[in-house]
Enzyme design. Structure first.
Site, PDB file in Angstrom:
ATOM      1  N   ASN A   1       0.873  -1.179   0.000  1.00 33.52           N
ATOM      2  CA  ASN A   1       0.000   0.000   0.000  1.00 33.52           C
ATOM      3  C   ASN A   1       0.907   1.226   0.000  1.00 33.52           C
ATOM      4  O   ASN A   1       1.464   1.599   1.025  1.00 33.52           O
ATOM      5  CB  ASN A   1      -0.878  -0.033   1.267  1.00 33.52           C
ATOM      6  CG  ASN A   1      -1.697   1.237   1.432  1.00 33.52           C
ATOM      7  OD1 ASN A   1      -1.810   2.047   0.510  1.00 33.52           O
ATOM      8  ND2 ASN A   1      -2.265   1.420   2.616  1.00 33.52           N
ATOM      9  N   TRP A   2       1.052   1.823  -1.167  1.00 37.54           N
ATOM     10  CA  TRP A   2       1.988   2.946  -1.302  1.00 37.54           C
ATOM     11  C   TRP A   2       1.453   4.237  -0.699  1.00 37.54           C
ATOM     12  O   TRP A   2       2.182   5.205  -0.573  1.00 37.54           O
ATOM     13  CB  TRP A   2       2.312   3.196  -2.784  1.00 37.54           C
ATOM     14  CG  TRP A   2       3.106   2.109  -3.436  1.00 37.54           C
ATOM     15  CD1 TRP A   2       3.492   0.912  -2.878  1.00 37.54           C
ATOM     16  CD2 TRP A   2       3.621   2.101  -4.768  1.00 37.54           C
ATOM     17  NE1 TRP A   2       4.202   0.175  -3.785  1.00 37.54           N
ATOM     18  CE2 TRP A   2       4.301   0.886  -4.952  1.00 37.54           C
ATOM     19  CE3 TRP A   2       3.568   3.014  -5.830  1.00 37.54           C
ATOM     20  CZ2 TRP A   2       4.932   0.553  -6.153  1.00 37.54           C
ATOM     21  CZ3 TRP A   2       4.188   2.693  -7.031  1.00 37.54           C
ATOM     22  CH2 TRP A   2       4.867   1.473  -7.183  1.00 37.54           C
ATOM     23  N   LYS A   3       0.163   4.266  -0.397  1.00 36.45           N
ATOM     24  CA  LYS A   3      -0.474   5.487   0.113  1.00 36.45           C
ATOM     25  C   LYS A   3      -0.187   6.641  -0.869  1.00 36.45           C
ATOM     26  O   LYS A   3      -0.103   6.396  -2.070  1.00 36.45           O
ATOM     27  CB  LYS A   3       0.002   5.779   1.540  1.00 36.45           C
ATOM     28  CG  LYS A   3      -0.133   4.525   2.425  1.00 36.45           C
ATOM     29  CD  LYS A   3       0.075   4.758   3.872  1.00 36.45           C
ATOM     30  CE  LYS A   3      -0.125   3.432   4.616  1.00 36.45           C
ATOM     31  NZ  LYS A   3      -0.004   3.549   6.062  1.00 36.45           N
TER      32      LYS A   3
ATOM     33  N   HIS B   1      -9.422   1.444   4.754  1.00 37.18           N
ATOM     34  CA  HIS B   1      -8.152   1.604   5.476  1.00 37.18           C
ATOM     35  C   HIS B   1      -8.380   2.562   6.653  1.00 37.18           C
ATOM     36  O   HIS B   1      -9.179   3.484   6.548  1.00 37.18           O
ATOM     37  CB  HIS B   1      -7.085   2.146   4.524  1.00 37.18           C
ATOM     38  CG  HIS B   1      -5.720   2.133   5.139  1.00 37.18           C
ATOM     39  ND1 HIS B   1      -5.288   3.111   6.000  1.00 37.18           N
ATOM     40  CD2 HIS B   1      -4.708   1.229   5.054  1.00 37.18           C
ATOM     41  CE1 HIS B   1      -4.065   2.808   6.407  1.00 37.18           C
ATOM     42  NE2 HIS B   1      -3.691   1.672   5.845  1.00 37.18           N
TER      43      HIS B   1
ATOM     44  N   GLU C   1      -6.778   4.985   7.650  1.00 34.17           N
ATOM     45  CA  GLU C   1      -6.594   6.402   7.298  1.00 34.17           C
ATOM     46  C   GLU C   1      -7.840   6.954   6.615  1.00 34.17           C
ATOM     47  O   GLU C   1      -8.192   8.125   6.775  1.00 34.17           O
ATOM     48  CB  GLU C   1      -5.336   6.556   6.422  1.00 34.17           C
ATOM     49  CG  GLU C   1      -4.071   6.379   7.254  1.00 34.17           C
ATOM     50  CD  GLU C   1      -2.890   5.779   6.515  1.00 34.17           C
ATOM     51  OE1 GLU C   1      -2.858   5.814   5.269  1.00 34.17           O
ATOM     52  OE2 GLU C   1      -1.986   5.262   7.205  1.00 34.17           O
TER      53      GLU C   1
ATOM     54  N   GLU D   1      -5.370  -4.624  10.781  1.00 33.44           N
ATOM     55  CA  GLU D   1      -4.355  -3.594  10.972  1.00 33.44           C
ATOM     56  C   GLU D   1      -4.638  -2.817  12.251  1.00 33.44           C
ATOM     57  O   GLU D   1      -5.410  -1.845  12.233  1.00 33.44           O
ATOM     58  CB  GLU D   1      -4.356  -2.626   9.787  1.00 33.44           C
ATOM     59  CG  GLU D   1      -4.030  -3.279   8.461  1.00 33.44           C
ATOM     60  CD  GLU D   1      -3.458  -2.281   7.474  1.00 33.44           C
ATOM     61  OE1 GLU D   1      -2.366  -2.533   6.961  1.00 33.44           O
ATOM     62  OE2 GLU D   1      -4.093  -1.239   7.228  1.00 33.44           O
TER      63      GLU D   1
ATOM     64  N   GLY E   1       2.525   2.478  10.669  1.00 29.63           N
ATOM     65  CA  GLY E   1       3.478   3.565  10.456  1.00 29.63           C
ATOM     66  C   GLY E   1       4.195   4.004  11.718  1.00 29.63           C
ATOM     67  O   GLY E   1       4.843   5.051  11.741  1.00 29.63           O
TER      68      GLY E   1
ATOM     69  N   SER F   1       3.491  -1.872  10.397  1.00 36.72           N
ATOM     70  CA  SER F   1       4.947  -1.905  10.608  1.00 36.72           C
ATOM     71  C   SER F   1       5.587  -3.259  10.322  1.00 36.72           C
ATOM     72  O   SER F   1       6.518  -3.673  11.008  1.00 36.72           O
ATOM     73  CB  SER F   1       5.285  -1.438  12.035  1.00 36.72           C
ATOM     74  OG  SER F   1       4.850  -0.108  12.238  1.00 36.72           O
TER      75      SER F   1
ATOM     76  N   GLY G   1       2.856  -1.020   4.276  1.00 37.21           N
ATOM     77  CA  GLY G   1       2.922   0.398   3.930  1.00 37.21           C
ATOM     78  C   GLY G   1       4.361   0.803   3.656  1.00 37.21           C
ATOM     79  O   GLY G   1       4.914   0.548   2.593  1.00 37.21           O
ATOM     80  N   GLY G   2       4.988   1.424   4.654  1.00 34.09           N
ATOM     81  CA  GLY G   2       6.338   1.981   4.519  1.00 34.09           C
ATOM     82  C   GLY G   2       7.347   1.063   3.846  1.00 34.09           C
ATOM     83  O   GLY G   2       8.083   1.488   2.950  1.00 34.09           O
TER      84      GLY G   2
HETATM   85  P1  PGA Z   1       2.879   0.420   7.609  1.00 32.52           P
HETATM   86  O1  PGA Z   1       1.427   0.635   6.972  1.00 32.52           O
HETATM   87  O2  PGA Z   1       3.407  -0.882   7.073  1.00 32.52           O
HETATM   88  O3  PGA Z   1       3.683   1.608   7.156  1.00 32.52           O
HETATM   89  O4  PGA Z   1       2.709   0.369   9.089  1.00 32.52           O
HETATM   90  C1  PGA Z   1       0.541  -0.433   6.810  1.00 32.52           C
HETATM   91  C2  PGA Z   1      -0.755   0.067   6.225  1.00 32.52           C
HETATM   92  O5  PGA Z   1      -1.173   1.179   6.545  1.00 32.52           O
HETATM   93  O6  PGA Z   1      -1.404  -0.646   5.433  1.00 32.52           O
END
Ligand code: PGA
Length: 260
Positions: free
Chosen positions: A9-11, A96, A98, A168, A174, A214, A235-236
């Site tokens: 997930n590149w956001k 998600h 967010e 999640e 993050g 994470s 994500g990251g």
């Molecule tokens: P993260 O994000 O790996 O940076 O914690 C995961 C996500 O939001 O899907």
């Protein structure tokens, strides 16, 4: 047996140029890959055209990070399922944390999007998870159970069997704080139990449940070795070919050892 699925997930990261160079590098590194796990890239909408051209002939699959619950019409700034399908998307991340937090998406809205995604032939990756305050207050099971029931409302068993759920915990996203393998697996078990109660154990056993929060090359193997963890939503660590490959490798090794 459920095949592990690893999704990036590149956001809101990477323009078309960065997308092109990332995929070129990742494909190069995947030369010996034998499809032991599924790999999905979820770039921003603006990168989907470039990504779809670049992943042709590779094991990589394409997903979007969100979509509208509507078919078409006067919804400024929105993107429809049909538009995404035309681009070669097969997956879509829905709900998600967010989106829930910053864009006030409710379980009801996410449920409408899930139905639209399924009707379009997508595999929705539906996110659930508790906040730190909720966990501290001992509300994890209640919150996650309510989210699962809400997002799967009025679906058939056959539809639920096609869905991917991403557990999640919001406090792990993050932050560099990962749920322990035990904590994560407990969350996954709860989700499976909730699905079993709503539908059946046979249905619950079909659902791929990813862990997200994470995940990195160092902790992926421990997480993926848990019986109810079927891969990760990353994500990251999905933004660099090096760290993403480390996670893919952990998935490949885990699949090999569970086949032995
Ligand atoms: P993260 O994000 O790996 O940076 O914690 C995961 C996500 O939001 O899907």
């Amino acid at each position: 047996m459920r095949k592990k699925l690893i999704a990036g997930n590149w956001k809101m990261n990477k323009d078309i140029h960065e997308t092109a160079s990332f995929i070129t590098e990742l494909k190069e590194r995947l030369k010996d890959f034998g499809n032991e796990v599924g790999i999905v890239l979820c770039p921003p909408f603006t990168s989907l055209v470039v990504a779809t051209a670049q992943i042709k002939g590779s094991p990589l699959r394409l997903g979007a990070q969100n979509m509208s619950e509507h078919d078409d019409g006067a919804y400024t700034g929105e993107v429809s399922a049909k538009m995404l399908a035309a681009l070669g998307c097969e997956y879509v991340i829905l709900g998600h944390s967010e989106r829930r937090q910053y864009f006030k998406e409710s379980d009801q809205l996410i449920n409408a999007k899930v139905k639209k995604a399924l009707a379009t032939g997508f595999t929705p990756i539906v996110c659930v998870g508790e906040t730190l305050e909720e966990r501290k207050a001992g509300l994890t099971d209640q919150i996650v159970g309510t989210q699962v029931k809400g997002v799967l409302h009025e679906l058939s068993s056959a539809e639920v069997g096609k869905i991917v759920i991403a557990y999640e915990p919001v406090w792990a996203i993050g932050t560099g704080v990962t749920a322990t393998p035990d904590q994560a697996n407990a969350g996954h078990k709860l989700i499976r139990k909730t699905i079993a109660k709503m539908f059946s154990w046979a249905t619950a056993e079909m659902v791929v449940i990813q862990y997200g929060g994470s995940v990195n090359g160092a902790n992926a193997a421990d997480l993926f070795s848990q019986p109810d963890i079927d891969g990760g939503l990353i994500g990251g660590a999905s933004l660099k070919a090096d760290s993403f490959m480390g996670i893919i490798q952990a998935g490949v090794e885990q699949s090999a050892s569970s086949n032995r």
